[in-house]
Design an enzyme around this catalytic site. Structure first.
Site, PDB file in Angstrom:
ATOM      1  CE1 TYR A  85     -11.368  77.155   8.985  1.00 30.21           C
ATOM      2  CE2 TYR A  85      -9.000  77.183   8.612  1.00 30.21           C
ATOM      3  CZ  TYR A  85     -10.259  77.663   8.330  1.00 30.21           C
ATOM      4  OH  TYR A  85     -10.429  78.650   7.386  1.00 30.21           O
ATOM      5  CD  GLU A 113     -16.796  81.117  37.871  1.00 31.73           C
ATOM      6  OE1 GLU A 113     -16.456  81.662  38.939  1.00 31.73           O
ATOM      7  OE2 GLU A 113     -17.904  80.544  37.711  1.00 31.73           O
ATOM      8  CD  GLU A 144     -14.600  74.860  11.184  1.00 32.31           C
ATOM      9  OE1 GLU A 144     -14.468  75.826  11.954  1.00 32.31           O
ATOM     10  OE2 GLU A 144     -14.667  74.994   9.940  1.00 32.31           O
ATOM     11  CG  HIS A 201     -19.966  81.854  40.500  1.00 31.93           C
ATOM     12  ND1 HIS A 201     -19.192  80.770  40.158  1.00 31.93           N
ATOM     13  CD2 HIS A 201     -20.886  81.409  41.399  1.00 31.93           C
ATOM     14  CE1 HIS A 201     -19.610  79.709  40.836  1.00 31.93           C
ATOM     15  NE2 HIS A 201     -20.637  80.078  41.589  1.00 31.93           N
ATOM     16  CE  LYS A 204     -17.218  77.203   9.507  1.00 33.40           C
ATOM     17  NZ  LYS A 204     -15.830  77.704   9.655  1.00 33.40           N
ATOM     18  CB  CYS A 220     -17.823  81.926   7.434  1.00 34.43           C
ATOM     19  SG  CYS A 220     -16.249  82.393   6.710  1.00 34.43           S
ATOM     20  CB  CYS A 234     -17.277  84.484   3.993  1.00 32.35           C
ATOM     21  SG  CYS A 234     -17.883  84.632   5.684  1.00 32.35           S
TER      22      CYS A 234
END
Length: 451
Positions: free
Chosen positions: A177, A439, A181, A434, A50, A47, A42
């Site tokens: 993934y 939302e 990525e 908002h 990356k 992670c 990681c």
């Protein structure tokens, strides 16, 4: 029997270091060995670097979009070497923190390889044998590259972080993934990027509508994504690497990056010799408490091939400490894990896909697809996708899938509600913030479809 330590940890990744620290804080004597760098996949080549590359790659769009907001931006260019220098400095800093965690908690640590010697001892590379009441294996995983003609010329997701120069033409092979990525990262940094996946659609295992949506957005952003296609051979030439595909004409690139899955790091650890069985992928087989068939030996993280995510390894380590050192038998919870995929656009997901949810009974599916405000003035056609999957009878939210800017941040917070068993009505009665993209999650009206 007297042991040198109460716990010996093999591997200084996120899981191993967390276990060592917590065990030491509980009063146990702890030792750890790591043959590469502290921080594991990681921190060192996963992670963290990356995500830094993701940030770097997003600026190309930011510069383009700025004009729509009234900014005049001069010629922009990316300096690979300068980025790598900054990235490496940050990784060095983080590795230092991991070592400090061990030092500050009086964990004896060895920068060397350790293998199992028997049920209560490990052997270091210099031949030294150290005994321990408990042994925890947390050696993680490594990239898998299939055997192909010319495979010696390819790189994996390990080597991409150490390339001295940016590949101007690159082929990414894989549809998971990690492959997606890196295809997005390299495309965003300005590399001419082709991606091969041998299956019918990328992101197998994800919600099919999400996978279709991301694939089209990736193509719109410039990734030459080709499905039902694989590499037949690779040949080194004066101009680069000549790739012959299973479908279509040959072409030349500067690098071929394989991101075709990962396998557990169990080779040569002595596991089977001491009676610890391995699964078909080489993974350490454990029970719900991360214990192997040898009572004194445990394993956590990617080496068990349960859920290959850093936060999962950390939770498994904490549960191991509760069980073994605090007399509080605890099993890690692998249900409803929120996950982010840093493609462009980004994915945030938790719970069941529509395909999996259909197997549980009747469901209501709510889908919203829209251009977020951020891209309007920039004149970009990019869209976001929000998808809520609800059990028709109970109205409990079974799955939530978000594609677009900030999806990872949104899914982390929405994951709390879904983990608590939130219903569609809980979402409905939550006041919207908002103007935000998020939302949309609390303003979804009638179901798009009931199936």
């Amino acid at each position: 029997m007297t042991f040198d330590f109460d716990l010996f940890v093999i591997g200084a990744g996120s899981g191993g270091v967390r276990a060592a620290r917590l065990a030491a804080q509980s009063g146990a004597s702890v030792a750890l060995a790591e043959e590469y760098r502290y921080g594991g996949t990681c921190v060192i080549r996963g992670c963290v670097p990356k995500k830094l590359m993701v940030y770097a790659s997003e600026f190309s769009e930011h510069f383009e979009d700025a004009a729509g907001y009234g900014w005049s931006v001069g010629d922009a260019s990316f300096n690979w070497a300068k980025f790598m220098q900054a990235k490496n400095a940050e990784i060095d800093r983080l590795e230092g923190i991991y070592q400090s965690v061990l030092d500050n908690n009086a964990v004896t640590h060895f920068r060397t390889r350790a293998v199992l010697n028997d049920a209560h001892s490990v052997r270091l590379a210099d031949g030294q044998v150290i005994t321990a009441k408990h042994i925890l294996v947390a050696t993680g995983g490594r990239p898998f590259v299939p055997a192909i003609s010319g495979g010696e010329h390819v790189i994996s997701s390990n080597e991409i972080f150490e390339l001295p120069a940016q590949p101007k033409r690159v082929l990414v092979v894989g549809g998971g993934y990690i492959a997606c990525e890196f295809a997005c990262i390299l495309n965003g940094l300005g590399s001419e990027t082709i991606q091969f996946y041998r299956g019918a659609q990328i992101l197998r295992g994800f919600d099919a509508e999400v996978a279709d949506f991301v694939a089209e957005e990736m193509r719109a952003k410039g990734v030459d994504l080709r499905v039902n296609t694989d590499v037949k051979s690779i040949e080194k030439t004066d101009d680069g690497l000549l790739v012959t595909p299973t479908l279509g004409d040959s072409f030349t690139v500067d690098q071929v990056l394989y991101a075709t899955g990962r396998v557990p790091n169990t080779d040569g650890l002595g596991l089977e010799e001491v009676g610890v069985p391995l699964g078909p992928k080489g993974q350490i087989q454990v029970d719900g408490f991360s214990q192997t068939s040898v009572p004194s030996i445990y394993a956590v993280g990617d080496v068990t091939d349960r859920v290959q995510l850093t936060p999962v390894a950390i939770v498994e380590s904490a549960a191991f400490i509760e069980t073994v050192f605090k007399s509080n038998p605890t099993q890690p919870d692998h249900e409803l894990i929120p996950t982010a995929v840093f493609t462009q656009p980004e994915i945030g997901t938790i719970g069941l896909s529509e395909e999996a949810a259909r197997e549980t009974g009747k469901i209501d599916v709510y889908v919203a697809s829209f251009r977020p405000m951020k891209v309007i003035l920039a004149g970009r056609s990019e869209k976001m996708l929000m998808k809520l999957i609800v059990a028709t009878d109970s109205q409990q939210v079974l799955g939530l899938h978000i594609v677009g800017h900030g999806a990872g941040e949104m899914i982390q917070l929405a994951g709390v509600a879904i983990k608590m068993g939130a219903t569609k009505q809980d979402f409905d009665r939550t006041m919207a913030v908002h103007p935000t993209a998020a939302e949309e999650l609390v303003t979804l009206g009638a179901p798009t479809r009931t199936v």
